[in-house]
Design a protein around this motif. Structure first.
Motif, PDB file in Angstrom:
ATOM      1  N   ALA A 267     -23.646  78.614  34.769  1.00  0.00           N
ATOM      2  CA  ALA A 267     -22.390  79.202  35.196  1.00  0.00           C
ATOM      3  C   ALA A 267     -21.393  79.458  34.333  1.00  0.00           C
ATOM      4  O   ALA A 267     -20.216  80.215  34.287  1.00  0.00           O
ATOM      5  CB  ALA A 267     -21.753  78.351  36.467  1.00  0.00           C
ATOM      6  N   HIS A 268     -21.669  79.051  33.020  1.00  0.00           N
ATOM      7  CA  HIS A 268     -20.635  78.841  31.861  1.00  0.00           C
ATOM      8  C   HIS A 268     -21.108  79.489  30.738  1.00  0.00           C
ATOM      9  O   HIS A 268     -20.632  79.500  29.687  1.00  0.00           O
ATOM     10  CB  HIS A 268     -20.256  77.408  31.513  1.00  0.00           C
ATOM     11  N   ALA A 269     -22.496  80.049  30.941  1.00  0.00           N
ATOM     12  CA  ALA A 269     -23.199  80.405  29.613  1.00  0.00           C
ATOM     13  C   ALA A 269     -22.804  81.877  29.180  1.00  0.00           C
ATOM     14  O   ALA A 269     -23.042  82.150  27.964  1.00  0.00           O
ATOM     15  CB  ALA A 269     -24.574  80.306  29.965  1.00  0.00           C
ATOM     16  N   THR A 270     -21.951  82.436  29.796  1.00  0.00           N
ATOM     17  CA  THR A 270     -21.374  83.860  29.023  1.00  0.00           C
ATOM     18  C   THR A 270     -20.050  83.533  28.626  1.00  0.00           C
ATOM     19  O   THR A 270     -19.069  84.453  28.269  1.00  0.00           O
ATOM     20  CB  THR A 270     -21.398  84.807  30.176  1.00  0.00           C
ATOM     21  N   GLY A 271     -19.530  81.977  28.590  1.00  0.00           N
ATOM     22  CA  GLY A 271     -18.174  81.828  28.071  1.00  0.00           C
ATOM     23  C   GLY A 271     -17.944  81.714  26.795  1.00  0.00           C
ATOM     24  O   GLY A 271     -18.725  82.250  26.097  1.00  0.00           O
ATOM     25  N   PRO A 272     -16.914  81.038  26.493  1.00  0.00           N
ATOM     26  CA  PRO A 272     -16.557  80.898  24.735  1.00  0.00           C
ATOM     27  C   PRO A 272     -17.709  79.883  24.179  1.00  0.00           C
ATOM     28  O   PRO A 272     -17.640  80.009  22.821  1.00  0.00           O
ATOM     29  CB  PRO A 272     -15.333  79.867  25.070  1.00  0.00           C
ATOM     30  N   ALA A 273     -18.644  79.417  24.665  1.00  0.00           N
ATOM     31  CA  ALA A 273     -19.719  78.425  23.923  1.00  0.00           C
ATOM     32  C   ALA A 273     -20.980  78.986  24.482  1.00  0.00           C
ATOM     33  O   ALA A 273     -21.246  79.506  25.420  1.00  0.00           O
ATOM     34  CB  ALA A 273     -19.475  77.207  24.278  1.00  0.00           C
ATOM     35  N   THR A 274     -21.974  78.909  23.302  1.00  0.00           N
ATOM     36  CA  THR A 274     -23.347  79.148  23.671  1.00  0.00           C
ATOM     37  C   THR A 274     -23.893  77.840  24.178  1.00  0.00           C
ATOM     38  O   THR A 274     -23.959  76.713  23.682  1.00  0.00           O
ATOM     39  CB  THR A 274     -24.017  79.346  22.352  1.00  0.00           C
ATOM     40  N   MET A 275     -24.440  78.035  25.401  1.00  0.00           N
ATOM     41  CA  MET A 275     -24.877  76.985  26.140  1.00  0.00           C
ATOM     42  C   MET A 275     -26.380  76.638  25.771  1.00  0.00           C
ATOM     43  O   MET A 275     -27.095  77.608  26.107  1.00  0.00           O
ATOM     44  CB  MET A 275     -24.821  77.051  27.603  1.00  0.00           C
ATOM     45  N   VAL A 276     -26.746  75.576  25.404  1.00  0.00           N
ATOM     46  CA  VAL A 276     -28.267  75.263  25.324  1.00  0.00           C
ATOM     47  C   VAL A 276     -28.690  74.035  26.188  1.00  0.00           C
ATOM     48  O   VAL A 276     -28.012  72.907  26.215  1.00  0.00           O
ATOM     49  CB  VAL A 276     -28.495  74.800  23.845  1.00  0.00           C
ATOM     50  N   ALA A 277     -29.836  74.102  26.827  1.00  0.00           N
ATOM     51  CA  ALA A 277     -30.465  73.062  27.777  1.00  0.00           C
ATOM     52  C   ALA A 277     -31.784  72.699  26.864  1.00  0.00           C
ATOM     53  O   ALA A 277     -32.544  73.482  26.563  1.00  0.00           O
ATOM     54  CB  ALA A 277     -30.665  73.379  29.056  1.00  0.00           C
TER      55      ALA A 277
END
Ligand code: G3P
Length: 221
Positions: free
Chosen positions: A30-40
């Motif tokens: 849900a936040h992965a296209t926001g201001p940060a790169t999300m890594v799991a």
């Protein structure tokens, strides 16, 4: 300007394994296209499923071994991880330490550009790892891991000193910090100290309201 990284290590938390890992991945999505790169950073058991389910979240392995296909019972063989969708890996986490030559051999066998984040307990270890040219180095004082006080509050100088040391050895390496990171203020402070993102676990995996925590982590970006 490259987006800062929010790297969530799922470890072996029940709240981040199996079906729960998929729920957590969706929350990150849900936040992965926001201001940060999300890594799991997920368990090897969940890697294939989560990498297929992910659209924008990068799905990394928690560890890899510098071995080939063949007689390596129980080891995490890199080409299989890549084939299952790993788009990066951490290595030498405080909870899974390896010798320096393990990191060196692993980097030598991975494809060019495959992101690897080598973890360091202190400036000294970060400097040694920087010479091996990993994509990222994450500095995490082991005694602060899983605690309530962020490294950025408890020991801000270890972050800025690591950034300076790593850049002096190898300016290409990007520095992250972790241990006790819980909220957007901790992320903002990490960036202020020269880090390019954070590596965290319990702040997300043990949160009662994961969606709010994820939103807060990127709120200051
Ligand atoms: O890999 C991240 C980690 O070791 C930090 O854990 O729970 O302090 O965010 P935590």
């Amino acid at each position: 300007m490259t987006r800062p990284l929010i790297v969530v290590n799922f470890k072996t938390y029940a709240s981040a394994s199996g079906d729960a890992a998929q729920v957590l991945l969706e929350a990150m999505e849900a936040h992965a296209t926001g201001p940060a790169t999300m890594v799991a950073v997920v368990s090897a058991f969940d890697l294939a499923l989560l990498s297929q389910a992910s659209e924008h979240v990068e799905v990394w392995s928690q560890h890899l071994d510098p071995v080939g296909l063949g007689g390596y019972t129980g080891w995490l063989e890199p080409t299989t991880a890549l084939a299952r969708g790993a788009s990066g890996s951490i290595i030498n986490h405080a909870e899974h330490k390896v010798p320096l030559d393990h990191v060196e051999q692993l980097l030598a066998m991975l494809p060019e550009g495959f992101p690897v984040c080598a973890c360091a307990a202190d400036v000294h270890e970060a400097r040694a790892l920087a010479a091996l040219n990993p994509t990222y180095i994450a500095v995490e004082p082991p005694e602060l891991i899983g605690g309530d006080i962020s490294v950025t509050t408890a020991d801000p100088s270890i972050v800025s000193d690591t950034v300076a040391a790593v850049k002096s050895v190898n300016p290409n390496v990007r520095v992250l910090c972790g241990a006790g990171v819980k909220n957007g203020n901790d992320v903002a402070k990490a960036l202020e100290l020269g880090a390019e993102g954070v590596l965290l676990a319990s702040g997300v995996t043990k949160a009662e309201d994961v969606a709010s925590v994820l939103a807060d982590l990127i709120a200051t970006l």
